[in-house]
Design an enzyme around this catalytic site. Sequence first.
Site, PDB file in Angstrom:
ATOM      1  N   CYS A 226       0.831  -1.209   0.000  1.00  0.00           N
ATOM      2  CA  CYS A 226       0.000   0.000   0.000  1.00  0.00           C
ATOM      3  C   CYS A 226       0.867   1.260   0.000  1.00  0.00           C
ATOM      4  CB  CYS A 226      -0.908  -0.034   1.233  1.00  0.00           C
ATOM      5  SG  CYS A 226      -1.947   1.420   1.453  1.00  0.00           S
TER       6      CYS A 226
ATOM      7  N   SER B  99       0.470   3.747   1.765  1.00  0.00           N
ATOM      8  CA  SER B  99       0.707   4.155   3.152  1.00  0.00           C
ATOM      9  C   SER B  99       2.010   3.561   3.675  1.00  0.00           C
ATOM     10  CB  SER B  99      -0.466   3.728   4.035  1.00  0.00           C
ATOM     11  OG  SER B  99      -1.659   4.341   3.608  1.00  0.00           O
TER      12      SER B  99
ATOM     13  N   HIS C  64       4.834   5.720   2.498  1.00  0.00           N
ATOM     14  CA  HIS C  64       5.025   6.971   3.237  1.00  0.00           C
ATOM     15  C   HIS C  64       5.998   6.785   4.399  1.00  0.00           C
ATOM     16  CE1 HIS C  64       2.148   9.027   0.874  1.00  0.00           C
ATOM     17  NE2 HIS C  64       1.056   8.537   1.431  1.00  0.00           N
TER      18      HIS C  64
ATOM     19  N   HIS D 147       0.529  -3.626   6.296  1.00  0.00           N
ATOM     20  CA  HIS D 147      -0.658  -3.482   7.131  1.00  0.00           C
ATOM     21  C   HIS D 147      -1.955  -3.872   6.425  1.00  0.00           C
ATOM     22  CE1 HIS D 147      -0.623   0.154   4.686  1.00  0.00           C
ATOM     23  NE2 HIS D 147      -1.926   0.246   4.935  1.00  0.00           N
TER      24      HIS D 147
ATOM     25  N   CYS E 279      -7.290  -2.482   4.097  1.00  0.00           N
ATOM     26  CA  CYS E 279      -6.968  -1.050   4.087  1.00  0.00           C
ATOM     27  C   CYS E 279      -7.658  -0.350   2.928  1.00  0.00           C
ATOM     28  CB  CYS E 279      -5.461  -0.820   4.019  1.00  0.00           C
ATOM     29  SG  CYS E 279      -5.015   0.945   3.961  1.00  0.00           S
TER      30      CYS E 279
END
Length: 361
Positions: free
Chosen positions: A38, A40, A43, A59, A163
């Site tokens: 992902c 995320s 990041h 995650h 997610c």
Amino acid sequence: MKAAVLFEAKTPLAIEEVEVSKPGPREVLIRTAAVGVCRSDLHFVDGAFPHPVPTVPGHEAAGVVEAVGSDVAHLRPGDHVITFFTAFCGACEMCVTGRPSLCIDPSTRRPAEAEPRLRLASGTALAPFLNLSAFAEMMLVHENACVAISKEMPLDRAALLGCAVITGAGAIFNDSRVRPGESVAVIGAGGIGLSAINAAKIAGAGQILALDPVPEKRALALRMGATHAIDPTVESVAKQVIALTDGGVHYAIEAVGRPATAELCWQILRRGGTATILGMIAPGQAVSLPGPTFLTGKKIQGSLLGSTRFPIDMPRLVQLYLDGKLDLDTMVAERIRLPEINQALDTLRQGTSVRSVIEFT
């Protein structure tokens, strides 16, 4: 077990041998079947959001319960589960008012004096990553960081629910509560944006506008249910959307994580419309809105994981997939193995693909 370890931000992940602790009270040991890569995760890997290291990122996962600790009430070995990174306590104000995605009660974490859930073979403790650390062959999580699902559900598709899908679909079903015939614009046609587009179609939205600069993603958005696909880099894009929708959209969803796209969400709303910001806007950045426009009755709101009520909403999304209504197959760009994780992160950096899914079985 093998896991992908981040030793320092802005460096490649290393495949290492990692030791996992035994399940403690209310903990569940899960054999990971699949995990999505992902944005995320990127990041944190790239340092836009700080995180303690060393850690095992990841995650967005699904797997099979191997063992449970004491006091686990709703799971047993052999259950197929989807994980989610906001483990909820079930008793705080956020939980009892129906907002478990906002729970930050520390009772779901291991006590500071307990041994770490994960550590390197050298004995170095690994910092927990978003309660999951899913880029690994096993996950040790609190029981309220996963939910059991139908065994008919393919686990490589189920992982996406953890997610991208609950965030995008939740923004439609929970945050916006789109009604049939209303108009929706989604800025960003990655995993989260495509999920929002698909959910808007399921909800019966009349117009679904997808805004993304990448032609391939605009094409995917049309496959997922968008009625219009627009390049947001063209001049006067806000005026174009307002003209198409006879005054602006009822709901705008931001799935990029940039101030400019959050501001664009506000600009393309009709009077009384609602903008929902899903993207991770980096620390130090701010969104600016013209003061007089608040007099138009517009609303802007943030959302974490689409305000999902995990034990209720996730099995329902599974059933929507099994019934042929929720499209998860289109979102999977490639299936890879754990050693290919750094290539998958590079693909994310290029911004041209949707989801790489790591398979372990």
